[in-house]
Design a protein around this motif. Structure first.
Motif, PDB file in Angstrom:
ATOM      1  N   SER A  99       0.831  -1.200   0.000  1.00  0.00           N
ATOM      2  CA  SER A  99       0.000   0.000   0.000  1.00  0.00           C
ATOM      3  C   SER A  99       0.864   1.248   0.000  1.00  0.00           C
ATOM      4  N   THR A 100       0.346   2.328  -0.592  1.00  0.00           N
ATOM      5  CA  THR A 100       1.045   3.616  -0.560  1.00  0.00           C
ATOM      6  C   THR A 100       0.602   4.468   0.618  1.00  0.00           C
ATOM      7  N   LEU A 101      -0.354   3.984   1.407  1.00  0.00           N
ATOM      8  CA  LEU A 101      -0.835   4.748   2.559  1.00  0.00           C
ATOM      9  C   LEU A 101       0.127   4.616   3.731  1.00  0.00           C
ATOM     10  N   PRO A 102       0.162   5.591   4.641  1.00  0.00           N
ATOM     11  CA  PRO A 102       1.120   5.557   5.750  1.00  0.00           C
ATOM     12  C   PRO A 102       0.734   4.539   6.818  1.00  0.00           C
ATOM     13  N   VAL A 103       1.733   4.204   7.614  1.00  0.00           N
ATOM     14  CA  VAL A 103       1.494   3.374   8.792  1.00  0.00           C
ATOM     15  C   VAL A 103       0.599   4.139   9.763  1.00  0.00           C
ATOM     16  N   ARG A 104      -0.320   3.425  10.427  1.00  0.00           N
ATOM     17  CA  ARG A 104      -1.210   4.040  11.413  1.00  0.00           C
ATOM     18  C   ARG A 104      -0.887   3.529  12.806  1.00  0.00           C
ATOM     19  N   PHE A 105      -1.069   4.399  13.798  1.00  0.00           N
ATOM     20  CA  PHE A 105      -0.789   4.069  15.193  1.00  0.00           C
ATOM     21  C   PHE A 105      -2.039   4.373  16.020  1.00  0.00           C
ATOM     22  N   PRO A 106      -3.010   3.454  16.050  1.00  0.00           N
ATOM     23  CA  PRO A 106      -4.283   3.734  16.734  1.00  0.00           C
ATOM     24  C   PRO A 106      -4.100   3.935  18.234  1.00  0.00           C
ATOM     25  N   GLU A 107      -4.862   4.880  18.762  1.00  0.00           N
ATOM     26  CA  GLU A 107      -4.829   5.130  20.198  1.00  0.00           C
ATOM     27  C   GLU A 107      -5.336   3.936  20.993  1.00  0.00           C
ATOM     28  N   CYS A 108      -6.263   3.170  20.425  1.00  0.00           N
ATOM     29  CA  CYS A 108      -6.846   2.057  21.182  1.00  0.00           C
ATOM     30  C   CYS A 108      -5.845   0.953  21.470  1.00  0.00           C
ATOM     31  N   LEU A 109      -4.689   0.953  20.788  1.00  0.00           N
ATOM     32  CA  LEU A 109      -3.672  -0.065  21.050  1.00  0.00           C
ATOM     33  C   LEU A 109      -2.693   0.359  22.146  1.00  0.00           C
ATOM     34  N   ARG A 110      -2.937   1.525  22.725  1.00  0.00           N
ATOM     35  CA  ARG A 110      -2.117   1.985  23.848  1.00  0.00           C
ATOM     36  C   ARG A 110      -2.840   1.658  25.151  1.00  0.00           C
ATOM     37  N   VAL A 111      -2.201   0.855  26.000  1.00  0.00           N
ATOM     38  CA  VAL A 111      -2.767   0.492  27.297  1.00  0.00           C
ATOM     39  C   VAL A 111      -1.779   0.962  28.359  1.00  0.00           C
ATOM     40  N   PRO A 112      -2.154   1.914  29.210  1.00  0.00           N
ATOM     41  CA  PRO A 112      -1.219   2.471  30.189  1.00  0.00           C
ATOM     42  C   PRO A 112      -0.591   1.397  31.073  1.00  0.00           C
ATOM     43  N   ASP A 113       0.713   1.522  31.263  1.00  0.00           N
ATOM     44  CA  ASP A 113       1.488   0.642  32.162  1.00  0.00           C
ATOM     45  C   ASP A 113       1.447  -0.807  31.729  1.00  0.00           C
ATOM     46  N   CYS A 114       1.165  -1.076  30.464  1.00  0.00           N
ATOM     47  CA  CYS A 114       1.095  -2.448  29.959  1.00  0.00           C
ATOM     48  C   CYS A 114       1.896  -2.564  28.663  1.00  0.00           C
ATOM     49  N   THR A 115       2.329  -3.778  28.387  1.00  0.00           N
ATOM     50  CA  THR A 115       2.962  -4.105  27.120  1.00  0.00           C
ATOM     51  C   THR A 115       1.968  -4.881  26.269  1.00  0.00           C
ATOM     52  N   VAL A 116       1.720  -4.418  25.052  1.00  0.00           N
ATOM     53  CA  VAL A 116       0.758  -5.047  24.153  1.00  0.00           C
ATOM     54  C   VAL A 116       1.519  -5.653  22.984  1.00  0.00           C
ATOM     55  N   THR A 117       1.334  -6.967  22.771  1.00  0.00           N
ATOM     56  CA  THR A 117       2.075  -7.689  21.744  1.00  0.00           C
ATOM     57  C   THR A 117       1.112  -8.498  20.883  1.00  0.00           C
ATOM     58  N   PRO A 118       1.017  -8.227  19.580  1.00  0.00           N
ATOM     59  CA  PRO A 118       0.164  -9.048  18.710  1.00  0.00           C
ATOM     60  C   PRO A 118       0.784 -10.424  18.504  1.00  0.00           C
ATOM     61  N   PHE A 119      -0.059 -11.463  18.453  1.00  0.00           N
ATOM     62  CA  PHE A 119       0.493 -12.806  18.258  1.00  0.00           C
ATOM     63  C   PHE A 119      -0.244 -13.628  17.213  1.00  0.00           C
ATOM     64  N   ALA A 120      -1.372 -13.166  16.694  1.00  0.00           N
ATOM     65  CA  ALA A 120      -2.079 -13.944  15.680  1.00  0.00           C
ATOM     66  C   ALA A 120      -2.970 -13.024  14.858  1.00  0.00           C
ATOM     67  N   ILE A 121      -3.020 -13.282  13.532  1.00  0.00           N
ATOM     68  CA  ILE A 121      -3.873 -12.546  12.608  1.00  0.00           C
ATOM     69  C   ILE A 121      -4.825 -13.529  11.949  1.00  0.00           C
ATOM     70  N   GLN A 122      -6.093 -13.155  11.847  1.00  0.00           N
ATOM     71  CA  GLN A 122      -7.088 -13.992  11.186  1.00  0.00           C
ATOM     72  C   GLN A 122      -6.724 -14.154   9.713  1.00  0.00           C
ATOM     73  N   PRO A 123      -6.611 -15.385   9.210  1.00  0.00           N
ATOM     74  CA  PRO A 123      -6.253 -15.591   7.806  1.00  0.00           C
ATOM     75  C   PRO A 123      -7.474 -15.508   6.896  1.00  0.00           C
ATOM     76  N   GLY A 124      -7.221 -15.535   5.600  1.00  0.00           N
ATOM     77  CA  GLY A 124      -8.291 -15.678   4.622  1.00  0.00           C
ATOM     78  C   GLY A 124      -8.949 -14.397   4.168  1.00  0.00           C
ATOM     79  N   GLN A 125      -8.589 -13.250   4.754  1.00  0.00           N
ATOM     80  CA  GLN A 125      -9.213 -11.981   4.367  1.00  0.00           C
ATOM     81  C   GLN A 125      -8.386 -11.338   3.252  1.00  0.00           C
ATOM     82  N   VAL A 126      -8.403 -11.957   2.074  1.00  0.00           N
ATOM     83  CA  VAL A 126      -7.444 -11.616   1.034  1.00  0.00           C
ATOM     84  C   VAL A 126      -7.583 -10.172   0.569  1.00  0.00           C
ATOM     85  N   LEU A 127      -8.797  -9.715   0.330  1.00  0.00           N
ATOM     86  CA  LEU A 127      -9.004  -8.380  -0.232  1.00  0.00           C
ATOM     87  C   LEU A 127      -9.368  -7.332   0.804  1.00  0.00           C
TER      88      LEU A 127
END
Length: 402
Positions: free
Chosen positions: A241-269
């Motif tokens: 994509s030519t669009l910029p990286v996004r940094f959503p506020e909802c992924l910020r949790v005070p005093d916590c570490t947030v780590t993604p570990f799985a993405i739902q497959p099959g959503q090709v488009l």
């Protein structure tokens, strides 16, 4: 000769928490070190049947806590041990009441301060790879699946960490490389002699790491301090994509570490409709987060008792499978459906309530500037060799044919 150091069992080279068990790319098998009293032993889990079950694979003596295990696609378990100053590799398999072991060879790390760890399971499950990090360079090794034992595949200037597969063929490997005090993600082409190409560089003075990628949709999860210098933020983008990286506020949790570990497959488009599972570690313990790029909200859910924290996988229809072990259920698989209001949610990022693009660390409220990436095409039957190109102005680099 100086022996390579064993990395801590719970942390990666960049300090990120590592899962307590490892799952094959297709979700059929898992492996972990289990504890019997004071003794550690490998254990293989079968996950693709009606109910999960575990097979213990103890050796002639207990394993060290830092020993790594990884399931292979055929049900065998790769084990990495440190012995006599060398990292030795073997394949374990059940043989009636005992454990069979097929030695594969060893890798030596002569540089002082070097270390070696297994990379995440490769697509297909036939091969396994290791990353040896030295003082000035890093090496990618094929440690299982080769013809003559461990094979040196690539030497990369700089100290590398992470490890994310970008395709279904197990060819394009993304690594986070530190050079000159800054970390940027590069791609290593394992079929072109370890050719290295830039992938992620949001700003010249930022540390940018790739945490997770889905080859089907192109969705990428990123950690960077670009929007807030000195403070890491979670962001997302779409490969190509030519669009910029996004940094959503909802992924910020005070005093916590947030780590993604799985993405739902099959959503090709529709990469923005993929469900993403996140591990949230705070002062009171660990729990789950579930989020979609098309939404402003992250759902917080309690983790099942005994969850092997950081391990799990999505089904294509949006059910999260989480392995757990308790005294009553030593081998269990919790099935967590998408939170209420999320099931079947395929809303595009331009719909009302979507997260707009973020360039400065704050959420944009306009829905006219959408967060949806350009659609990715399904993989062709015979994929064309692809090369990532450098990023400029924080877009995600397009993949172009050679």
């Amino acid at each position: 000769m100086t022996a390579c150091a064993i990395e801590p069992a719970a942390d990666d080279a960049d300090g990120a928490a590592r899962p307590e068990c490892t799952i094959t790319a297709d979700g059929a098998y898992a492996a972990r070190l289990a504890l019997d009293g004071d003794s550690w032993f490998p254990e293989r889990w079968t996950l693709d049947g009606p109910e999960p079950y575990a097979v213990p694979l103890p050796g002639n003596q207990p394993e060290e806590p830092g020993t790594e295990v990884q399931p292979m696609g055929d049900g065998r378990v790769l084990i990495r041990r440190l012995a006599d100053g060398r990292h030795t590799f073997s394949l374990l398999y059940p043989t009636g009441p005992g454990t069979g072991e097929l030695p594969l060879g060893a890798v030596e790390c002569p540089d002082e301060g070097s270390r070696l760890r297994l990379l995440p399971p490769a697509p297909g499950g036939e091969r396994a790879y290791g990353l040896a990090v030295g003082r000035r360079s890093s090496a990618v090794w094929l440690v299982a699946g080769g013809a003559f034992g461990p094979e040196h595949l690539a030497e990369i200037p700089g100290r590398c960490s992470g490890g994310v597969w970008l395709d279904h063929a197990g060819r394009m490997l993304a690594l986070d490389r530190e050079v000159g005090g800054r970390t940027k993600t590069v791609v290593v082409d394992l079929e072109r002699g370890g050719e290295v190409s830039p992938l992620l560089q949001i700003a010249a003075d930022s540390d940018d790491r790739l945490l997770l990628a889905d080859p089907n949709s192109g969705l990428l999860l990123i950690r960077s301090d670009a929007p807030s210098p000195g403070q890491d933020r979670l962001g997302w983008g779409v490969l190509g994509s030519t669009l910029p990286v996004r940094f959503p506020e909802c992924l910020r949790v005070p005093d916590c570490t947030v780590t993604p570990f799985a993405i739902q497959p099959g959503q090709v488009l529709t990469p923005e409709s993929c469900a993403v599972a996140l591990r949230v570690d705070g002062p009171l313990g660990s729990w789950l987060g579930v989020w979609r790029p098309a939404r402003r909200r992250m759902h917080h859910l309690p983790a099942p008792e005994g969850w092997l924290a950081g391990a799990g996988l999505w089904t294509g229809d949006g059910v999260l499978h989480l392995p757990y072990a308790t005294a009553e259920a030593p081998c269990g698989l919790a099935r967590v459906p998408a939170p209420s209001g999320e099931a079947g949610d395929t809303g595009r990022a331009g719909d009302a309530g979507a997260e707009g693009p973020v360039r400065d660390g704050t959420a944009a409220g306009s829905t006219s500037d959408t967060a949806s990436g350009e659609p990715s095409e399904p993989d062709p039957p015979n994929p064309v060799a692809l090369r990532p190109v450098p990023l400029q102005e924080a877009p995600l680099g397009r993949l172009v044919t050679k």
